[in-house]
Motif scaffolding. Structure first.
Motif, PDB file in Angstrom:
ATOM      1  N   VAL A   3       0.804  -1.222   0.000  1.00 19.19           N
ATOM      2  CA  VAL A   3       0.000   0.000   0.000  1.00 19.19           C
ATOM      3  C   VAL A   3       0.836   1.271   0.000  1.00 19.19           C
ATOM      4  CG1 VAL A   3      -2.023  -1.076   1.045  1.00 19.19           C
ATOM      5  CG2 VAL A   3      -0.229  -0.144   2.522  1.00 19.19           C
ATOM      6  N   ARG A   4       2.133   1.164   0.286  1.00 21.56           N
ATOM      7  CA  ARG A   4       2.990   2.353   0.265  1.00 21.56           C
ATOM      8  C   ARG A   4       4.435   1.934   0.047  1.00 21.56           C
ATOM      9  NH1 ARG A   4       6.448   4.636   4.326  1.00 21.56           N
ATOM     10  NH2 ARG A   4       6.907   6.847   3.971  1.00 21.56           N
ATOM     11  N   TRP A   5       5.120   2.654  -0.844  1.00 26.68           N
ATOM     12  CA  TRP A   5       6.554   2.525  -1.023  1.00 26.68           C
ATOM     13  C   TRP A   5       7.193   3.878  -0.724  1.00 26.68           C
ATOM     14  CZ3 TRP A   5       8.779  -1.714  -4.213  1.00 26.68           C
ATOM     15  CH2 TRP A   5       7.827  -2.584  -4.746  1.00 26.68           C
ATOM     16  N   TRP A   6       8.365   3.826  -0.144  1.00 28.63           N
ATOM     17  CA  TRP A   6       9.232   5.008  -0.055  1.00 28.63           C
ATOM     18  C   TRP A   6      10.649   4.542  -0.346  1.00 28.63           C
ATOM     19  CZ3 TRP A   6      13.628   5.387   2.781  1.00 28.63           C
ATOM     20  CH2 TRP A   6      14.284   6.630   2.757  1.00 28.63           C
ATOM     21  N   ILE A   7      11.361   5.269  -1.214  1.00 26.14           N
ATOM     22  CA  ILE A   7      12.760   4.944  -1.478  1.00 26.14           C
ATOM     23  C   ILE A   7      13.552   6.235  -1.633  1.00 26.14           C
ATOM     24  CG2 ILE A   7      12.172   2.796  -2.683  1.00 26.14           C
ATOM     25  CD1 ILE A   7      13.039   4.215  -5.308  1.00 26.14           C
ATOM     26  N   ILE A  60      -0.934  -2.496  -4.605  1.00 30.72           N
ATOM     27  CA  ILE A  60      -0.571  -3.649  -5.425  1.00 30.72           C
ATOM     28  C   ILE A  60      -1.045  -4.900  -4.682  1.00 30.72           C
ATOM     29  CG2 ILE A  60       1.330  -4.938  -6.481  1.00 30.72           C
ATOM     30  CD1 ILE A  60       2.875  -2.340  -6.692  1.00 30.72           C
ATOM     31  N   PRO A  61      -2.263  -5.360  -4.966  1.00 28.33           N
ATOM     32  CA  PRO A  61      -2.806  -6.524  -4.248  1.00 28.33           C
ATOM     33  C   PRO A  61      -2.299  -7.842  -4.830  1.00 28.33           C
ATOM     34  CG  PRO A  61      -4.452  -5.643  -5.750  1.00 28.33           C
ATOM     35  CD  PRO A  61      -3.253  -4.736  -5.852  1.00 28.33           C
ATOM     36  N   TYR A  62      -2.308  -8.874  -4.005  1.00 24.34           N
ATOM     37  CA  TYR A  62      -1.920 -10.209  -4.447  1.00 24.34           C
ATOM     38  C   TYR A  62      -2.742 -11.225  -3.663  1.00 24.34           C
ATOM     39  CZ  TYR A  62       1.124  -9.285  -0.422  1.00 24.34           C
ATOM     40  OH  TYR A  62       1.607  -8.915   0.814  1.00 24.34           O
ATOM     41  N   ALA A  63      -3.083 -12.336  -4.326  1.00 26.99           N
ATOM     42  CA  ALA A  63      -3.969 -13.326  -3.723  1.00 26.99           C
ATOM     43  C   ALA A  63      -3.227 -14.318  -2.837  1.00 26.99           C
ATOM     44  CB  ALA A  63      -4.725 -14.079  -4.817  1.00 26.99           C
ATOM     45  N   GLN A  87      11.326   1.705   2.250  1.00 28.84           N
ATOM     46  CA  GLN A  87      10.274   1.218   3.137  1.00 28.84           C
ATOM     47  C   GLN A  87       9.148   0.688   2.257  1.00 28.84           C
ATOM     48  OE1 GLN A  87       8.856   4.120   5.957  1.00 28.84           O
ATOM     49  NE2 GLN A  87      10.867   4.499   6.831  1.00 28.84           N
ATOM     50  N   ILE A  88       8.602  -0.445   2.622  1.00 28.84           N
ATOM     51  CA  ILE A  88       7.434  -1.006   1.934  1.00 28.84           C
ATOM     52  C   ILE A  88       6.398  -1.348   2.993  1.00 28.84           C
ATOM     53  CG2 ILE A  88       6.543  -2.825   0.442  1.00 28.84           C
ATOM     54  CD1 ILE A  88       9.329  -3.147  -0.729  1.00 28.84           C
ATOM     55  N   ASN A  89       5.265  -0.694   2.931  1.00 29.83           N
ATOM     56  CA  ASN A  89       4.159  -0.994   3.839  1.00 29.83           C
ATOM     57  C   ASN A  89       3.162  -1.908   3.130  1.00 29.83           C
ATOM     58  OD1 ASN A  89       4.756   2.222   4.652  1.00 29.83           O
ATOM     59  ND2 ASN A  89       4.569   0.803   6.350  1.00 29.83           N
ATOM     60  N   TYR A  90       2.706  -2.932   3.827  1.00 31.18           N
ATOM     61  CA  TYR A  90       1.743  -3.849   3.212  1.00 31.18           C
ATOM     62  C   TYR A  90       0.705  -4.273   4.235  1.00 31.18           C
ATOM     63  CZ  TYR A  90       4.474  -7.556   5.498  1.00 31.18           C
ATOM     64  OH  TYR A  90       5.110  -8.338   6.427  1.00 31.18           O
ATOM     65  N   THR A 365       3.982  15.935   8.949  1.00 21.11           N
ATOM     66  CA  THR A 365       2.685  15.320   9.222  1.00 21.11           C
ATOM     67  C   THR A 365       2.390  14.246   8.191  1.00 21.11           C
ATOM     68  OG1 THR A 365       0.360  15.799   9.767  1.00 21.11           O
ATOM     69  CG2 THR A 365       1.307  16.983   7.889  1.00 21.11           C
ATOM     70  N   ARG A 366       1.641  13.237   8.612  1.00 19.85           N
ATOM     71  CA  ARG A 366       1.292  12.114   7.732  1.00 19.85           C
ATOM     72  C   ARG A 366      -0.105  11.614   8.082  1.00 19.85           C
ATOM     73  NH1 ARG A 366       4.739   6.414   7.260  1.00 19.85           N
ATOM     74  NH2 ARG A 366       3.141   5.199   6.154  1.00 19.85           N
ATOM     75  N   VAL A 367      -0.911  11.359   7.050  1.00 15.19           N
ATOM     76  CA  VAL A 367      -2.224  10.752   7.250  1.00 15.19           C
ATOM     77  C   VAL A 367      -2.264   9.437   6.485  1.00 15.19           C
ATOM     78  CG1 VAL A 367      -3.401  12.932   7.660  1.00 15.19           C
ATOM     79  CG2 VAL A 367      -3.242  12.067   5.326  1.00 15.19           C
ATOM     80  N   ARG A 368      -3.144   8.547   6.924  1.00 12.59           N
ATOM     81  CA  ARG A 368      -3.149   7.186   6.394  1.00 12.59           C
ATOM     82  C   ARG A 368      -4.537   6.796   5.897  1.00 12.59           C
ATOM     83  NH1 ARG A 368       0.866   3.621   8.600  1.00 12.59           N
ATOM     84  NH2 ARG A 368       2.510   4.735   9.725  1.00 12.59           N
ATOM     85  N   LEU A 369      -4.573   6.171   4.703  1.00 17.47           N
ATOM     86  CA  LEU A 369      -5.799   5.574   4.174  1.00 17.47           C
ATOM     87  C   LEU A 369      -5.596   4.065   4.090  1.00 17.47           C
ATOM     88  CD1 LEU A 369      -6.949   8.118   1.439  1.00 17.47           C
ATOM     89  CD2 LEU A 369      -8.080   7.586   3.573  1.00 17.47           C
ATOM     90  N   LEU A 370      -5.096   3.570   2.959  1.00 13.61           N
ATOM     91  CA  LEU A 370      -4.845   2.136   2.855  1.00 13.61           C
ATOM     92  C   LEU A 370      -3.747   1.682   3.801  1.00 13.61           C
ATOM     93  CD1 LEU A 370      -5.129   1.421  -0.977  1.00 13.61           C
ATOM     94  CD2 LEU A 370      -6.721   0.766   0.830  1.00 13.61           C
ATOM     95  N   ASP A 371      -2.870   2.599   4.206  1.00 13.39           N
ATOM     96  CA  ASP A 371      -1.815   2.225   5.143  1.00 13.39           C
ATOM     97  C   ASP A 371      -2.196   2.504   6.595  1.00 13.39           C
ATOM     98  OD1 ASP A 371      -1.702   4.936   4.469  1.00 13.39           O
ATOM     99  OD2 ASP A 371       0.425   5.110   4.917  1.00 13.39           O
TER     100      ASP A 371
END
Length: 427
Positions: A3-7, A60-63, A87-90, A365-371
């Motif tokens: 749901v989030r990448w940072w590099i 990026i969803p996966y089953a 960072q990869i948030n999932y 500041t940071r707000v979150r939806l899918l993460d």
């Protein structure tokens, strides 16, 4: 789903490969800066570079499973240009949850919809419901007093705007505290400037949930439901008269066993000594069932060297090792290399950054939806204090979360801190 990448990195020579489910070959392969922060999958604002940090918010969803690789390993090449910080948030879902795996065909089919979503995210001022109930009120609050607005039937706050005027407006934004009780339970206690993500003073910016305008009007659109009643107040903890305007819009809400109250907590600690040694500083510890949806850090850095080497550590439901373990404070907020550069975006912003270098008052500041981070029993968020120099810093953190009735934060109101004179790096 990722749901989030940072590099970030100095040069992006290597490729990232994404393998989904049972694939033997990568479904996606491209240079790191094209995938994250470039237009390899999607353009702005879901993918963009901001103050040296590259961010991707396309889910990026996966089953079944997911594997991500990078082919320029610094530990093998010993070339500093091959270093990739990331960072990869999932999110994980309960077994049996139907998930459609991400694909190029699906991405192409969603192209027009993604473009429309991008336009909406860049203009985050959705219209109010067709029949909202709106209360507009002018207030004058003497020192030690409060202005109150009450609601005595079920509903939800869907937009809240505040503008304060005082002889010292910067102090007023810290010493005037927003307090909200939902169904007899106080869940919001936060200085006005910190609640709206501005930190110290009026720092214009906008994200998906909040907006600060040049004239000092501050608006948020978090949905804040209540089952029976709500009482909102502005308390003046300072020693000057505060005047201003408050606007509260509410909508109908059907409370059920999934509904949650909105929480906003604030804590401050001044004159923290750095490098003696590094230590973890608590943003929030909470008990109960809820969802963590964002935070604001307002700090004073008295040195021209970098203040934010510390990593975030987030523990969910009492886990022994944090499921979120970061790479640096500015990385958590989506930028890099300590850049004192203003930016705002749908999900993160740096409304205030002074200098010279990294010295001065800073707001991230940071707000979150899918993460957003759900929790069933407990939540603990610590940020490591790690400064390059031996100095002192002041940290003030506002945290935003939802909780089922009875959920509580470990730290209560801090009126003595909120009433203290606002500090600047020169004082």
């Amino acid at each position: 789903a990722i749901v989030r990448w940072w590099i970030t990195g100095r040069k992006f020579k290597g490729s990232i490969r994404i393998y989904l489910d049972d694939a033997k070959e990568p479904q996606f392969e491209m240079r790191a800066d094209q995938l994250v922060g470039g237009d390899g999958l999607v353009g702005e604002p879901l993918s963009a570079e901001r103050a040296g940090g590259r961010n991707l918010y396309l889910p990026i969803p996966y089953a079944k499973r997911c594997k991500v690789t990078f082919d320029r390993n610094f530990y093998e090449t010993k070339n500093r240009e091959d270093r990739l910080f990331y960072q990869i948030n999932y999110r994980t879902y309960p077994p049996g949850t139907p998930v459609e795996t991400f694909s190029r065909a699906g991405l192409e089919a969603a192209k027009d919809r993604l473009a429309a979503i991008g336009e909406t995210l860049l203009d985050p001022d959705p219209p109010l419901p067709e029949t909202p109930s709106v209360i507009d009120r002018r207030v004058r609050i003497e020192p030690g007093q409060a202005a109150e607005i009450g609601f005595d039937k079920p509903g939800a706050i869907c937009e809240l705007s505040v503008r304060l005027d005082a002889n010292d407006p910067v102090q007023a934004l810290r010493s005037t505290v927003l307090v909200v009780e939902f169904d007899g339970e106080q869940t919001v206690w936060c200085p006005v400037g910190d609640f709206f993500g501005s930190g110290v003073g009026v720092n214009p910016y906008k994200d998906w949930y909040r907006r600060v305008d040049q004239d000092g009007t501050m608006t948020c659109r978090w949905i804040m439901p209540f089952e029976k009643e709500c009482k909102l107040s502005l308390r003046n903890l300072g020693n000057q008269v505060v005047e201003g305007a408050v606007s509260v819009a509410t909508r109908d809400w059907s409370w059920d066993d999934r509904s949650m109250h909105f929480h906003a907590n604030w804590r401050q600690q001044r004159d923290m000594k750095t490098k003696e040694p590094h230590f973890d500083w608590s943003y929030l510890t909470a008990r109960g069932k809820g969802v963590f949806v964002g935070d604001t850090l307002a700090l004073v850095n008295r040195s021209e060297t970098w203040w934010g080497e510390g990593d975030e550590k987030i523990f969910v439901d009492g886990e022994a090792f944090p499921s979120h373990f970061g790479t640096g404070t500015e990385d958590y907020y989506g930028y890099a290399w300590g850049m004192p550069t203003f930016f705002d975006a749908p999900f993160h912003a740096q409304p205030r950054a002074e200098g010279p270098k990294q010295r001065g008052n800073v707001t991230n500041t940071r707000v979150r939806l899918l993460d957003a981070i759900p929790f069933s029993e407990s939540f603990q968020f610590d940020m490591e204090v790690w400064h390059i120099a031996k100095t002192t810093v002041d940290y003030a953190a506002a945290t935003y979360w939802y909780g089922r009735p009875g959920a509580k934060a470990a730290t209560g109101p801090m009126p003595d801190e909120a009433s203290q004179p606002v500090r600047y790096h020169t004082k």
